[in-house]
Design an enzyme around this catalytic site. Structure first.
Site, short mmCIF file in Angstrom:
data_model
loop_
_atom_site.label_atom_id
_atom_site.label_comp_id
_atom_site.label_asym_id
_atom_site.label_seq_id
_atom_site.Cartn_x
_atom_site.Cartn_y
_atom_site.Cartn_z
N ASP A 148 0.81 -1.20 0.00
CA ASP A 148 0.00 0.00 0.00
C ASP A 148 0.86 1.27 0.00
O ASP A 148 0.59 2.20 -0.77
CB ASP A 148 -0.93 -0.02 1.21
N VAL A 176 -5.44 2.51 0.12
CA VAL A 176 -5.46 1.93 -1.22
C VAL A 176 -5.90 0.48 -1.15
O VAL A 176 -6.67 0.00 -2.00
CB VAL A 176 -4.08 2.06 -1.89
N ASP A 177 -5.44 -0.26 -0.16
CA ASP A 177 -5.89 -1.64 0.02
C ASP A 177 -7.39 -1.69 0.26
O ASP A 177 -8.09 -2.56 -0.29
CB ASP A 177 -5.16 -2.28 1.20
N VAL A 178 -7.90 -0.79 1.08
CA VAL A 178 -9.33 -0.78 1.37
C VAL A 178 -10.14 -0.46 0.12
O VAL A 178 -11.14 -1.13 -0.19
CB VAL A 178 -9.64 0.22 2.50
N GLY A 181 -10.11 -3.44 -2.08
CA GLY A 181 -11.02 -4.46 -1.57
C GLY A 181 -12.46 -4.16 -1.91
O GLY A 181 -13.24 -5.05 -2.27
#
Length: 388
Positions: A148, A176-178, A181
């Site tokens: 991230d 960014v990961d969220v 997802g």
């Protein structure tokens, strides 16, 4: 309402959908947790040492389990499959071949090496929805590590975050990961809808860099239109003023004036209605052009009263304003608004309890259900053996 489960909880709109979850860390597990929250049976397939985030502590919960892992793995079952052994690999393949959805975020080529790639699994199950999450896609960026922080840097987010003249700054959570997802969650739901129409599954590809660039929205469109990259403005907004952080007598607050009516009301609340007729400040465009002068006029006015007093006053005048809360204060604030932001789940086998943020999506006929906390490593190995 959805049919109740034996535990007396709603089954969820995705009841009957099984997910073989090969993902680790954050983006993939966040997507599969959202599926699980709405009733999907998510089987988390882990190595003998488990998801990396099981070891990411402190902080830990009262049972000593990583709160990072717990944040994105509730409502799932954990099955250990050692893909380096023939038995473990065979078990993982059987689970993947009989699932409705496979989610994975290995480096490109890893799933092919294990015979768990889309083409191989689809030959056994044409209805399979196969979701692959990468850092930089499957082409020239396939070998780049998808962390991230790295994506925030190369994707431009750090360049617009932080104080003017200061160093580039990452966002305080792996945003960014969220976002990725959430995109994976949305893509899988679209693929399920398409499967209803065609009878066949499809592939969903999501990458961190693409997710970030799309999420830059107005900053991205402005760059593409003008050819100029925006600069860091701290807590100010590139297109709206005043829309930033101010210091009151005791603590910080934000004021988010979005139109000229709000600015006139703001000026009146400050006891300086003439600010709204000052040619430098009469329109939003003028206020943006004279941002420094505007701030110079506002700062001493806001500094004479406590922040909570200003928030109460401005809210009555329909001027958006709020305190800069800590995370704990933010949950208290949300609860005061009746949002029910926290859920507590209990592991029926161990009595282990976990408090987590509630799912923010609300369906009146098939609501999200928070059944169990994140599973202990291999907690459902025996159950899977019985079903196999």
């Amino acid at each position: 309402m959805a049919e109740p489960t034996p535990e007396g909880l709603p089954a969820g709109v995705l009841a009957g959908v099984r997910v073989a979850d090969f993902s680790r860390v954050l983006a993939g597990p966040y997507a599969t947790m959202m599926l699980a929250d709405f009733g999907a049976d998510v089987v988390k397939i882990e190595s003998p040492t488990g998801d990396d985030t099981r070891a990411w502590r402190p902080p830990a919960d009262e049972a000593g389990e990583s709160t990072y892992f717990g944040a994105v793995n509730r409502n799932k079952r954990s099955v250990v499959c050692d893909l380096g052994t023939s038995d473990g690999l065979a078990a993982a393949r059987r689970l993947a071949e009989t699932a409705d959805i496979v989610v994975e975020n290995f480096r490109p080529g890893v799933m092919e090496r294990f015979g768990l790639d889309e083409a191989t699994l689809r030959a056994a199950n044409p209805r399979l929805v196969y979701c692959s999450i990468t850092g930089f896609g499957r082409d020239a960026g396939a070998a780049l590590p998808g962390y991230d922080l790295l994506v925030q840097a190369v994707g431009g987010l750090m360049s617009i975050t932080g104080s003017p003249g200061g160093e580039p700054t990452k966002v305080g959570v792996a945003l960014v990961d969220v976002l990725t997802g959430l995109n994976a969650f949305s893509g899988v739901l679209l693929a399920l809808r398409q499967r209803e129409a065609t009878g066949r599954g499809s592939r969903v590809d999501v990458d961190l860099l693409g997710s970030l660039l799309a999420a830059l929205t107005n900053q991205a469109s402005g760059t593409l239109a003008t050819g100029r990259s925006p600069e860091r403005l701290g807590n100010a907004h590139p297109s709206i003023a005043p829309y930033e952080l101010f210091r009151a007598a005791d603590r910080d607050l934000v004021v988010a004036v979005g139109n000229d009516r709000q600015f006139a009301a703001f000026a009146a609340a400050l006891g300086r209605p003439a600010l709204a007729t000052d040619p430098r400040f009469t329109t939003n465009e003028a206020r943006v052009a004279h941002r420094a002068e505007l701030r110079e006029a506002l700062e001493p006015l806001l500094a004479v009263r406590p922040a909570a007093d200003w928030v109460a006053t401005l809210t009555r005048e329909r001027v958006p304003a709020g305190l800069v809360n800590g995370v704990a204060e933010a949950f208290v604030f949300a609860a005061s608004l009746g949002l029910d932001p926290v859920v507590e789940t209990v592991d029926p086998a161990t009595g282990r309890r976990s408090r987590q943020p509630a799912t923010p999506i609300h369906l009146d006929t098939a609501p999200a259900v928070h059944r169990t906390p994140a599973p202990l490593l291999g907690a459902h190995d025996a159950r899977w053996a019985d079903e196999d």
